[in-house]
Design a protein around this motif. Structure first.
Motif, PDB file in Angstrom:
ATOM      1  N   VAL A   1       8.699  -6.273  11.949  1.00 49.24           N
ATOM      2  CA  VAL A   1       7.493  -6.454  11.129  1.00 49.24           C
ATOM      3  C   VAL A   1       6.670  -7.600  11.702  1.00 49.24           C
TER       4      VAL A   1
ATOM      5  N   SER B   1       8.506   2.018   4.946  1.00 46.93           N
ATOM      6  CA  SER B   1       7.935   2.445   6.230  1.00 46.93           C
ATOM      7  C   SER B   1       8.622   3.719   6.715  1.00 46.93           C
TER       8      SER B   1
ATOM      9  N   THR C   1       3.130  -6.308   7.923  1.00 48.01           N
ATOM     10  CA  THR C   1       2.996  -4.920   8.365  1.00 48.01           C
ATOM     11  C   THR C   1       4.175  -4.600   9.291  1.00 48.01           C
ATOM     12  N   THR C   2       4.458  -3.317   9.446  1.00 47.00           N
ATOM     13  CA  THR C   2       5.509  -2.915  10.381  1.00 47.00           C
ATOM     14  C   THR C   2       4.868  -2.643  11.739  1.00 47.00           C
ATOM     15  N   SER C   3       5.474  -3.179  12.802  1.00 50.31           N
ATOM     16  CA  SER C   3       4.908  -2.988  14.145  1.00 50.31           C
ATOM     17  C   SER C   3       5.721  -2.034  15.002  1.00 50.31           C
TER      18      SER C   3
ATOM     19  N   GLU D   1      -6.661  -4.432   3.718  1.00 51.63           N
ATOM     20  CA  GLU D   1      -7.082  -5.155   4.927  1.00 51.63           C
ATOM     21  C   GLU D   1      -8.135  -6.210   4.600  1.00 51.63           C
TER      22      GLU D   1
ATOM     23  N   SER E   1       0.261 -11.645   4.916  1.00 53.95           N
ATOM     24  CA  SER E   1       0.472 -10.194   4.897  1.00 53.95           C
ATOM     25  C   SER E   1       1.639  -9.812   5.790  1.00 53.95           C
TER      26      SER E   1
ATOM     27  N   SER F   1       0.841  -1.200   0.000  1.00 58.56           N
ATOM     28  CA  SER F   1       0.000   0.000   0.000  1.00 58.56           C
ATOM     29  C   SER F   1       0.875   1.249   0.000  1.00 58.56           C
TER      30      SER F   1
ATOM     31  N   ARG G   1      -6.661  -9.771   3.854  1.00 60.17           N
ATOM     32  CA  ARG G   1      -5.691 -10.415   4.743  1.00 60.17           C
ATOM     33  C   ARG G   1      -6.049 -11.865   5.064  1.00 60.17           C
TER      34      ARG G   1
ATOM     35  N   LEU H   1       0.827  -1.775   4.592  1.00 64.56           N
ATOM     36  CA  LEU H   1       0.387  -3.168   4.635  1.00 64.56           C
ATOM     37  C   LEU H   1       0.745  -3.767   3.285  1.00 64.56           C
TER      38      LEU H   1
ATOM     39  N   ASN I   1      -4.149   1.020   2.529  1.00 65.66           N
ATOM     40  CA  ASN I   1      -4.026   0.125   3.689  1.00 65.66           C
ATOM     41  C   ASN I   1      -5.373  -0.487   4.048  1.00 65.66           C
TER      42      ASN I   1
END
Length: 365
Positions: A337, A327, A295-297, A285, A293, A275, A288, A303, A281
């Motif tokens: 991630v 990111s 994503t960065t945490s 979703e 998938s 995205s 998913r 995403l 994003n």
């Protein structure tokens, strides 16, 4: 001697036409020209999956001020006509995959597409009970203009569309009729040929002047219409999808996903759909539970969906590093991630964000 009942004058039969309504100015004008002659017009708009107007405008923040309306519905409302929206997305696949007359500049099967849609409209001429109560349609109208499009609107292709669609001389093009042989509606006097037009070529000044005469000042701009198959970038992504699958097929979800995000293919057997902003994003979703998938945490980021199967943990780390590259932590030494499989099982993975040279241009689909 009894007096005979007075004779009543029989009302002339109002002829009925079905119009292919794309939502652009030409089809709008074609309908208006017929309405001016007292023809009852109803519209038909065929849903192929490739013409989802307002779709990307509704998703992306940068397009938030762009028009999100369905132009076909809007045109029907402005003209005061009934619009039939017909889903042909499954049947249309054969047109996209196996066009008899080939593609245009990209993966646009314009001539086959027009033949297919006019054929669908010609079948409606006889589907009276389904589409027009007890009354059927007498002929078909389109907004085609001779010479306007290089593939499907040349003077020599116009008869091909009429013949191969089965519409024959019940297909009338009000904007170009006087450049073409007379059709049945003209010969029978249902419409006055002298009140039709002789537009030709790509110059749109005659259409603009006619729109002004009709008082139309709000309409969709042409530029290839709403068909994504005329777009070079979109066609490249579709061709890449076919090559990766080693077969020419697609589903509606494929059509939608090709319109969104960055598509990066580090290896033939997988690609990343990443995205570019919050709207994308949210859209991704919804997928998913169909794709693994990433994503960065540890920082804000995109995403990404993995389309395909990763062959090793090394490839997973490569994919994660690419996602981290886009990111807010792209300059950090490490980004954490979250990798989540379609069942919802997730794990954390620390990676070093990829550098620009580690995501070569040739990976960009």
């Amino acid at each position: 001697m009894t007096e005979s009942a007075p004779r009543t004058l029989q009302q002339p039969l109002q002829r009925r036409a079905i119009a292919l309504v794309s939502g652009g100015l030409d089809s709008m004008l074609a309908v208006k020209v017929m309405q001016e002659q007292g023809i009852h017009v109803e519209g038909v708009n065929f849903f192929t999956g490739f013409c989802v107007e307002g779709h990307t405008h509704a998703i992306r923040k940068k397009d938030k001020d762009k028009n999100k309306r369905n132009n076909a519905l809007w045109v029907a409302e402005q003209l005061g006509i009934k619009l039939h929206i017909v889903d042909i997305s499954e049947e249309y696949k054969d047109v996209v995959l196996n066009p008899k007359h080939g593609y245009g500049a990209n993966l646009n099967p314009c001539l086959d597409c027009k033949i297919f849609m006019v054929n669908k409209a010609s079948l409606m001429l006889n589907k009276a009970r389904e589409l027009a109560g007890e009354k059927g349609f007498d002929f078909i109208i389109t907004g085609e203009v001779v010479g306007q499009r290089p593939k499907s609107q040349r003077k020599e292709t116009m008869p091909i569309i009429s013949r191969e669609s089965g519409a024959d001389d019940r297909l009338l093009r009000p904007l170009s009729a006087r450049n073409l042989p007379e059709t049945l509606p003209e010969r029978e006097g249902w419409v006055d040929r002298s009140q039709l037009h002789d537009f030709s070529g790509r110059n749109r000044k005659p259409q603009m002047a006619l729109a002004k005469r009709f008082g139309l000042d709000d309409f969709a701009q042409p530029a290839g219409g709403c068909c994504f198959l005329t777009d070079e970038s979109y066609s490249r992504k579709l061709a890449d999808l076919w090559q990766a699958r080693n077969e020419r097929r697609y589903e509606l979800d494929d059509i939608m996903l090709l319109k969104v995000g960055r598509h990066i293919r580090p290896a033939p057997h997988y690609k990343l759909i990443i995205s570019r902003e919050e709207g994308e994003n949210r859209f991704l979703e919804g997928y998913r539970y169909q794709f693994t998938s990433i994503t960065t945490s540890s920082c804000p980021g995109p995403l990404a969906l993995i389309d395909g199967e990763l062959a090793s943990d090394e490839e997973l780390r490569q994919a994660a590093a690419i996602v981290a590259r886009y990111s807010k932590g792209r300059t950090d030494d490490e980004v954490v991630v979250e990798v989540r499989d379609p069942s919802g099982v997730a794990r954390q993975l620390p990676v070093c964000p990829a550098t620009p040279d580690q995501v070569p241009q040739e990976w960009m689909v």
